[in-house]
Design an enzyme around this catalytic site. Sequence first.
Site, short mmCIF file in Angstrom:
data_model
loop_
_atom_site.label_atom_id
_atom_site.label_comp_id
_atom_site.label_asym_id
_atom_site.label_seq_id
_atom_site.Cartn_x
_atom_site.Cartn_y
_atom_site.Cartn_z
N HIS A 13 24.27 9.84 10.17
CA HIS A 13 24.48 9.55 11.59
C HIS A 13 23.62 8.41 12.12
CE1 HIS A 13 27.58 12.38 11.67
NE2 HIS A 13 26.80 13.30 11.15
N HIS A 46 26.95 10.79 2.82
CA HIS A 46 28.36 11.12 2.58
C HIS A 46 29.20 9.88 2.81
CE1 HIS A 46 31.89 14.06 3.76
NE2 HIS A 46 32.21 13.25 2.77
N ARG A 48 32.47 8.82 3.36
CA ARG A 48 33.78 9.42 3.67
C ARG A 48 34.89 8.44 3.35
NH1 ARG A 48 33.35 14.26 7.12
NH2 ARG A 48 35.60 14.15 7.18
N ARG A 52 33.59 6.17 8.08
CA ARG A 52 33.24 6.21 9.51
C ARG A 52 31.73 6.07 9.74
NH1 ARG A 52 34.66 12.47 10.79
NH2 ARG A 52 36.61 11.83 9.83
N GLU A 73 27.24 12.77 -1.27
CA GLU A 73 28.29 13.71 -0.89
C GLU A 73 29.63 13.00 -1.01
OE1 GLU A 73 27.60 15.24 2.98
OE2 GLU A 73 25.85 16.35 2.37
N THR A 103 33.47 16.76 11.38
CA THR A 103 32.46 16.92 10.33
C THR A 103 33.07 17.86 9.29
OG1 THR A 103 30.18 17.60 9.87
CG2 THR A 103 31.33 18.84 11.58
N HIS A 193 24.08 22.34 6.77
CA HIS A 193 25.08 22.05 7.81
C HIS A 193 24.72 22.75 9.11
CE1 HIS A 193 28.70 20.77 9.80
NE2 HIS A 193 28.95 19.99 8.76
N1 PXP Z 1 25.29 19.37 3.57
C1 PXP Z 1 26.57 18.95 3.49
C2 PXP Z 1 27.32 19.22 2.23
C3 PXP Z 1 27.17 18.24 4.54
O1 PXP Z 1 28.44 17.83 4.44
C4 PXP Z 1 26.40 17.95 5.69
C5 PXP Z 1 27.00 17.15 6.80
O2 PXP Z 1 27.33 15.89 6.34
C6 PXP Z 1 25.07 18.39 5.72
C7 PXP Z 1 24.55 19.12 4.66
C8 PXP Z 1 24.18 18.09 6.88
O3 PXP Z 1 24.67 18.70 8.04
P1 PXP Z 1 24.06 18.33 9.45
O4 PXP Z 1 24.27 16.86 9.63
O5 PXP Z 1 24.82 19.18 10.39
O6 PXP Z 1 22.60 18.67 9.40
#
Ligand code: PXP
Length: 247
Positions: A13, A46, A48, A52, A73, A103, A193
């Site tokens: 982010h 990640h 994607r 994004r 990821e 997400t 997450h």
């Molecule tokens: N673990 C995985 C596999 C995820 O997809 C994410 C979100 O990208 C996270 C952890 C981290 O989640 P958050 O950004 O909500 O802390």
Amino acid sequence: MTAHQRLGINVDHVATVRNARGGSNPDPVRAALLAKEAGADGITAHLREDRRHIIDGDIGRLVKEVALPLNFEMAATEEMVAIALKHKPHAACIVPEKREERTTEGGLDAAGQHNNLKPMVARLRDAGIRVSLFIEADPRQLAAAVSLGAPVVELHTGRYCEIESAERAAELVRIQKAAALCEQLGLECHAGHGLNYENVGPISAIPNVRELNIGHFLVGEAIFVGFVPAIREMRRLMDLARAVAKS
Ligand code: PXP
């Protein structure tokens, strides 16, 4: 002694904010370097399908410029496998991905996608990449991870983080049971997450959860207190929860 629980910092982010304007600021690689300074044990990103937030160039830079293990990821697609094989991150966490979601909603259906996932897991493992599967805390999915040959699972804590009171307590028990089952099945257990200062304690306190991956909350908190203090506070709360659980 309870083993050290690693903290992986997800820098997606930071890239979301960068991409809102284009250009190169704020730089997720700079955030990853600050995460290291704050004591993080790894970086998570990640890539994607729709790019994004993290973009292709970020992955190469994270591998080259940041002296921390990268947890890449990725969706279970040929494109992502090729990118993982090119950069050889320390770990690859296979996640479900839908274009329209905001997400990652829900875990990977490791059981239902066995035939698609099996050769991908094998190719990643053969390249020396530690494969993990992002799944719900469901015994069927854990059994599927074993049969796919994945050494690690990451339990999806999204539901636990979103719901309230009694339901949250029930979801926590489900996660605790799944973590215990991981131990029996020989799977390394991670979780992540939606974690924040208020909800991290009970998840961190689960003895055999070896790693938490946390991003969105910390990037938001960094706006107010800075990235390094935000990460250090998360680390402090994790250590506190584990010390209390042990005593
Ligand atoms: N673990 C995985 C596999 C995820 O997809 C994410 C979100 O990208 C996270 C952890 C981290 O989640 P958050 O950004 O909500 O802390």
